[in-house]
Design a protein around this motif. Structure first.
Motif, PDB file in Angstrom:
ATOM      1  N   ARG A 181     -49.762 -13.850 141.493  1.00 40.45           N
ATOM      2  CA  ARG A 181     -50.387 -13.544 140.202  1.00 40.45           C
ATOM      3  C   ARG A 181     -50.568 -14.806 139.361  1.00 40.45           C
ATOM      4  NH1 ARG A 181     -47.888  -8.963 141.907  1.00 40.45           N
ATOM      5  NH2 ARG A 181     -48.725  -6.945 141.209  1.00 40.45           N
ATOM      6  N   LEU A 182     -49.596 -15.705 139.428  1.00 42.73           N
ATOM      7  CA  LEU A 182     -49.737 -16.975 138.721  1.00 42.73           C
ATOM      8  C   LEU A 182     -50.878 -17.802 139.319  1.00 42.73           C
ATOM      9  CD1 LEU A 182     -45.989 -18.011 138.279  1.00 42.73           C
ATOM     10  CD2 LEU A 182     -47.517 -17.050 136.548  1.00 42.73           C
ATOM     11  N   LEU A 183     -50.995 -17.786 140.627  1.00 42.07           N
ATOM     12  CA  LEU A 183     -52.094 -18.501 141.281  1.00 42.07           C
ATOM     13  C   LEU A 183     -53.442 -17.932 140.858  1.00 42.07           C
ATOM     14  CD1 LEU A 183     -50.733 -19.029 144.905  1.00 42.07           C
ATOM     15  CD2 LEU A 183     -51.501 -20.827 143.346  1.00 42.07           C
ATOM     16  N   LEU A 184     -53.546 -16.617 140.819  1.00 42.76           N
ATOM     17  CA  LEU A 184     -54.797 -15.989 140.405  1.00 42.76           C
ATOM     18  C   LEU A 184     -55.122 -16.326 138.956  1.00 42.76           C
ATOM     19  CD1 LEU A 184     -57.189 -14.185 140.971  1.00 42.76           C
ATOM     20  CD2 LEU A 184     -55.752 -12.184 140.492  1.00 42.76           C
ATOM     21  N   ALA A 185     -54.110 -16.319 138.097  1.00 44.91           N
ATOM     22  CA  ALA A 185     -54.330 -16.690 136.698  1.00 44.91           C
ATOM     23  C   ALA A 185     -54.812 -18.131 136.589  1.00 44.91           C
ATOM     24  CB  ALA A 185     -53.039 -16.496 135.896  1.00 44.91           C
ATOM     25  N   ALA A 186     -54.257 -19.023 137.409  1.00 48.47           N
ATOM     26  CA  ALA A 186     -54.682 -20.424 137.398  1.00 48.47           C
ATOM     27  C   ALA A 186     -56.126 -20.560 137.875  1.00 48.47           C
ATOM     28  CB  ALA A 186     -53.752 -21.264 138.266  1.00 48.47           C
ATOM     29  N   VAL A 187     -56.509 -19.770 138.868  1.00 48.53           N
ATOM     30  CA  VAL A 187     -57.900 -19.800 139.355  1.00 48.53           C
ATOM     31  C   VAL A 187     -58.856 -19.301 138.268  1.00 48.53           C
ATOM     32  CG1 VAL A 187     -59.506 -18.766 141.006  1.00 48.53           C
ATOM     33  CG2 VAL A 187     -57.286 -19.605 141.787  1.00 48.53           C
ATOM     34  N   MET A 188     -58.483 -18.231 137.581  1.00 50.63           N
ATOM     35  CA  MET A 188     -59.315 -17.711 136.491  1.00 50.63           C
ATOM     36  C   MET A 188     -59.438 -18.733 135.367  1.00 50.63           C
ATOM     37  SD  MET A 188     -57.839 -13.796 136.496  1.00 50.63           S
ATOM     38  CE  MET A 188     -58.842 -13.249 135.115  1.00 50.63           C
ATOM     39  N   MET A 189     -58.345 -19.408 135.045  1.00 48.28           N
ATOM     40  CA  MET A 189     -58.384 -20.461 134.042  1.00 48.28           C
ATOM     41  C   MET A 189     -59.326 -21.576 134.471  1.00 48.28           C
ATOM     42  SD  MET A 189     -55.478 -23.286 133.207  1.00 48.28           S
ATOM     43  CE  MET A 189     -55.895 -23.950 134.830  1.00 48.28           C
ATOM     44  N   THR A 190     -59.270 -21.946 135.755  1.00 43.63           N
ATOM     45  CA  THR A 190     -60.125 -23.011 136.278  1.00 43.63           C
ATOM     46  C   THR A 190     -61.596 -22.665 136.107  1.00 43.63           C
ATOM     47  OG1 THR A 190     -58.431 -23.650 137.884  1.00 43.63           O
ATOM     48  CG2 THR A 190     -60.684 -24.370 138.316  1.00 43.63           C
ATOM     49  N   ALA A 191     -61.958 -21.413 136.405  1.00 37.32           N
ATOM     50  CA  ALA A 191     -63.347 -20.993 136.236  1.00 37.32           C
ATOM     51  C   ALA A 191     -63.786 -21.102 134.780  1.00 37.32           C
ATOM     52  CB  ALA A 191     -63.516 -19.562 136.736  1.00 37.32           C
ATOM     53  N   ALA A 192     -62.907 -20.703 133.866  1.00 30.59           N
ATOM     54  CA  ALA A 192     -63.231 -20.805 132.438  1.00 30.59           C
ATOM     55  C   ALA A 192     -63.396 -22.257 132.012  1.00 30.59           C
ATOM     56  CB  ALA A 192     -62.142 -20.114 131.612  1.00 30.59           C
ATOM     57  N   LEU A 193     -62.537 -23.137 132.513  1.00 28.17           N
ATOM     58  CA  LEU A 193     -62.622 -24.549 132.153  1.00 28.17           C
ATOM     59  C   LEU A 193     -63.905 -25.187 132.666  1.00 28.17           C
ATOM     60  CD1 LEU A 193     -58.963 -25.790 132.780  1.00 28.17           C
ATOM     61  CD2 LEU A 193     -60.109 -25.507 130.586  1.00 28.17           C
TER      62      LEU A 193
END
Length: 203
Positions: free
Chosen positions: A138-150
């Motif tokens: 779940r932390l990895l998925l959150a980091a991926v979602m953050m990356t897309a936003a950035l």
């Protein structure tokens, strides 16, 4: 400790890799430090970012040995990792240039983590419990979602940013990264922000 380490190291690593060029451009690109120097330095930052979680995980794993009076094993592992790092420093630069030196450090750090974890698990001093196995994806998925936003925000801000505007754009990227990651992690069940705050206050 592993969970808390990954909760902060993963988004930092993903963010540094995703927006490495804006980070370097905002902080250093001026005068003789031109766009080419920015791109070259950003490539090294990506290589270092790949090892960031490992650098921090080592600090979480080593106390597992020290708490049992074993100070020798982590040092022996560290000596082996230093030898590997030196070998990679010689082997990678002919192919990757200066990025090879940064990548060698990151690879060596992950080998260090793997060795420490394997030894602790072999001695039954470390068990990856159900909570950790549930939280990390779940932390990895959150980091991926953050990356897309950035990446999306970077495309909107940095083509027109220069000088002080770059610093303002970088601050906006940092704010977006924090909000998107911690928001996604909370929604996905990767972390409970209230629990994290209580833990940090205790420490």
């Amino acid at each position: 400790a592993i969970e808390l380490t990954l909760a902060f190291a993963l988004p930092a690593a993903f963010a540094m890799a995703a927006v490495s060029v804006p980070i370097i451009a905002a902080l250093f690109e001026r005068g003789a430090f031109d766009a080419a120097a920015t791109r070259a330095t950003a490539a090294a930052l990506v290589a270092y970012a790949a090892g960031l979680p490992a650098f921090v995980l080592i600090k979480a794993l080593v106390p597992g040995f020290f708490a049992r009076g074993d100070t020798a094993t982590p040092v022996k592992v560290a000596f082996g990792v230093v030898a590997l790092n030196l070998a990679l420093n010689l082997a990678l630069p002919p192919f990757l240039g200066h990025v090879g030196i940064a990548l060698a450090t990151s690879v060596a750090a992950w080998v260090n983590v793997a060795a420490l974890m394997w030894l602790l698990m072999r001695r039954r001093h470390l068990t990856l419990d159900r909570r950790l196995r549930r939280v990390v994806p779940r932390l990895l998925l959150a980091a991926v979602m953050m990356t897309a936003a950035l990446i999306a925000l970077e495309a909107a801000l940095f083509p027109v940013a220069s000088g002080w505007a770059r610093l303002a754009a970088l601050a906006a990227l940092i704010a977006m990264g924090l909000a998107s990651y911690f928001g996604a992690a909370q929604v996905l069940g990767g972390m409970d922000l209230r629990e994290v705050v209580r833990t940090l206050r205790r420490r």
